[in-house]
Design a protein around this motif. Structure first.
Motif, PDB file in Angstrom:
ATOM      1  N   ALA A 139      48.635   9.487  77.167  1.00 33.93           N
ATOM      2  CA  ALA A 139      49.953   9.608  78.358  1.00 33.93           C
ATOM      3  C   ALA A 139      49.219   9.487  79.421  1.00 33.93           C
ATOM      4  O   ALA A 139      48.128   9.517  79.835  1.00 33.93           O
ATOM      5  CB  ALA A 139      50.759  10.701  77.857  1.00 33.93           C
ATOM      6  N   ALA A 140      49.998   9.927  80.690  1.00 35.79           N
ATOM      7  CA  ALA A 140      49.727  10.050  82.025  1.00 35.79           C
ATOM      8  C   ALA A 140      48.430  10.711  82.046  1.00 35.79           C
ATOM      9  O   ALA A 140      48.442  12.014  81.676  1.00 35.79           O
ATOM     10  CB  ALA A 140      50.839  10.562  82.921  1.00 35.79           C
ATOM     11  N   GLY A 141      47.499  10.121  82.807  1.00 35.26           N
ATOM     12  CA  GLY A 141      46.059  10.903  83.008  1.00 35.26           C
ATOM     13  C   GLY A 141      44.942  10.425  82.071  1.00 35.26           C
ATOM     14  O   GLY A 141      43.697  10.785  82.068  1.00 35.26           O
ATOM     15  N   ASP A 142      45.612   9.857  81.028  1.00 36.22           N
ATOM     16  CA  ASP A 142      44.480   9.551  79.978  1.00 36.22           C
ATOM     17  C   ASP A 142      43.976   8.008  80.102  1.00 36.22           C
ATOM     18  O   ASP A 142      44.872   7.275  80.823  1.00 36.22           O
ATOM     19  CB  ASP A 142      45.120   9.679  78.247  1.00 36.22           C
ATOM     20  N   VAL A 143      42.905   7.594  79.409  1.00 39.66           N
ATOM     21  CA  VAL A 143      42.336   6.197  79.566  1.00 39.66           C
ATOM     22  C   VAL A 143      41.930   5.947  78.402  1.00 39.66           C
ATOM     23  O   VAL A 143      41.319   6.695  77.453  1.00 39.66           O
ATOM     24  CB  VAL A 143      40.976   6.095  80.620  1.00 39.66           C
ATOM     25  N   ILE A 202      40.571  -1.805  79.523  1.00 42.99           N
ATOM     26  CA  ILE A 202      40.437  -0.304  80.070  1.00 42.99           C
ATOM     27  C   ILE A 202      41.923  -0.195  80.563  1.00 42.99           C
ATOM     28  O   ILE A 202      42.285  -0.444  81.584  1.00 42.99           O
ATOM     29  CB  ILE A 202      39.258  -0.036  81.049  1.00 42.99           C
ATOM     30  N   THR A 203      42.717   0.716  79.896  1.00 41.97           N
ATOM     31  CA  THR A 203      43.885   1.164  80.161  1.00 41.97           C
ATOM     32  C   THR A 203      43.945   2.507  80.759  1.00 41.97           C
ATOM     33  O   THR A 203      43.732   3.629  79.926  1.00 41.97           O
ATOM     34  CB  THR A 203      44.889   0.989  78.743  1.00 41.97           C
ATOM     35  N   GLN A 233      45.724  -1.989  83.490  1.00 42.48           N
ATOM     36  CA  GLN A 233      44.902  -2.393  82.531  1.00 42.48           C
ATOM     37  C   GLN A 233      44.011  -3.471  83.144  1.00 42.48           C
ATOM     38  O   GLN A 233      44.257  -4.635  83.834  1.00 42.48           O
ATOM     39  CB  GLN A 233      45.813  -3.145  81.468  1.00 42.48           C
ATOM     40  N   ILE A 234      42.633  -2.950  83.017  1.00 46.32           N
ATOM     41  CA  ILE A 234      41.395  -3.697  83.498  1.00 46.32           C
ATOM     42  C   ILE A 234      40.941  -4.456  82.309  1.00 46.32           C
ATOM     43  O   ILE A 234      40.608  -4.009  81.285  1.00 46.32           O
ATOM     44  CB  ILE A 234      40.490  -2.554  84.187  1.00 46.32           C
ATOM     45  N   TRP A 235      40.994  -5.925  82.544  1.00 47.98           N
ATOM     46  CA  TRP A 235      40.169  -6.667  81.551  1.00 47.98           C
ATOM     47  C   TRP A 235      38.795  -6.773  82.144  1.00 47.98           C
ATOM     48  O   TRP A 235      38.365  -7.234  83.238  1.00 47.98           O
ATOM     49  CB  TRP A 235      40.921  -8.161  81.578  1.00 47.98           C
ATOM     50  N   PHE A 236      37.791  -6.424  81.246  1.00 49.50           N
ATOM     51  CA  PHE A 236      36.373  -6.310  81.667  1.00 49.50           C
ATOM     52  C   PHE A 236      35.695  -7.035  80.688  1.00 49.50           C
ATOM     53  O   PHE A 236      35.759  -6.875  79.473  1.00 49.50           O
ATOM     54  CB  PHE A 236      36.048  -4.527  81.642  1.00 49.50           C
TER      55      PHE A 236
END
Length: 337
Positions: free
Chosen positions: A93-97, A72-73, A127-130
């Motif tokens: 870009a900035a603000g996007d996931v 999850i970036t 960056q979340i590793w889930f």
């Protein structure tokens, strides 16, 4: 100071070590200078001066594999060009996931083109590793973009008129639901209570985060500001706080705007076997996955290089289904308004 709500406080330089269903989170920051004509740094600085510079020209992470979990970036500054072995690509870009389910295997690259030739190109992302359940690890890879225009915000005002902005990336904040997660994600089911927030508090603002289930794991990462009070205890910037999950938690920003990454969710409660970019349940499964990758590379790489990028003037977009379906958030937002 004794505080029953706070379990642990850990200083952070880069990696946040977390608990099930989260594996860890990387907080990437690079102060890239102005760009050259090829969207790399204009200056002759050594690559090892930057944290995220593995490409030959453009910073980023060229072609590499994943399986068995999700990335999850969350981009705070800069641009990301995405390409994968499914034939999908995009720029965000900035603000996007970007929410990527790696499932039974995918190759992708994440490149960070420097678009500005006349000024610096600061870059920051989480960056979340889930983790995924055993059943979810068997599904085909998939991804979904959460565009900044669509991510819900909750605006709270305290008794002194000071404001907080809660971006609801996953789950729910009070009565506001996030964008739906990919279908084969542990976070997709409401009962798993996977809540991910990016919180911005005005200086001196107060905010209460509601309780969740007693079995959930819960963390707050205070990453920008000077100080943050949690239940009356002062937390310094760039500290990770593990918290009691079945209690309301009172936050108060210090003398500067405070920014917090908030993570909580029900554990999957399955064994975790992790080796590099692969996360499965047993060592035997890891061995089999690496063998399969050596034999198949999780499919052909359909791009002209291991580190492709789009043209400098490319607007944000995402393609799916091997390029058959394309989203253009700026165009869609313009049409809607």
């Amino acid at each position: 100071m004794s505080n029953a709500v706070i379990y642990n406080i850990t200083p952070i330089t880069f990696r946040l070590d977390l608990k099930d269903p989260f594996l860890f989170t990387a907080h990437h920051i690079d102060h890239f200078p102005a760009a050259n004509a090829d969207m790399g740094p204009k200056t002759a600085a050594e690559k090892d001066e930057f944290n995220m510079y593995y490409g030959d020209v453009v910073p980023g992470f060229p072609e590499h594999p994943h399986t068995g979990f999700e990335t999850i970036t969350l981009v705070e500054q800069g641009y990301v060009d995405h390409f994968d072995s499914l034939g999908n690509g995009g720029r965000y870009a900035a603000g996007d996931v970007q929410w990527l389910s790696t499932g039974n295997g995918v190759e992708h690259c994440e490149m960070f083109p420097l678009l500005h030739e006349d000024k610096a190109n600061p870059f920051e992302l989480f960056q979340i590793w889930f983790n995924s359940s055993a059943e979810q690890k068997a599904h085909d890879a998939d991804y979904k973009m959460f565009w900044r225009e669509e991510i819900p915000h909750v605006f709270e005002t305290d008794s002194e008129g000071k404001k907080s902005d809660i971006r609801v990336i996953s789950g729910q904040f009070k009565s506001t639901d996030a964008i739906s997660r990919p279908p084969h994600s542990w976070a997709a089911a409401a009962e798993n209570k996977v809540n991910i927030y990016l919180i911005t508090m005005q200086a001196g603002a107060e905010l209460v985060i509601p309780s969740t289930t007693s079995s959930s794991n819960r963390f707050a990462y205070f990453y920008q500001g000077n100080t943050l009070e949690i239940e009356g205890q002062t937390i310094q910037m760039k500290h990770l706080v593990e918290l009691q999950s079945d209690a309301d938690v009172h936050l108060k920003a210090g003398g500067l705007e405070a920014r917090i990454l908030w993570l909580e969710g029900e554990p999957i409660n399955e064994p975790v076997a992790m080796r590099g970019p692969f996360v499965l349940n047993t060592t035997e499964e890891l061995d089999a996955a690496f063998k399969r990758y050596r034999e198949t590379h999780f499919g052909d790489w359909p791009w002209p290089s291991p580190a492709p990028v789009f043209k400098r003037d490319q607007a944000r977009f995402a393609s799916y289904e091997g390029g058959k379906r394309v989203e253009h958030p700026e165009q869609e937002n313009s049409q809607a308004s």
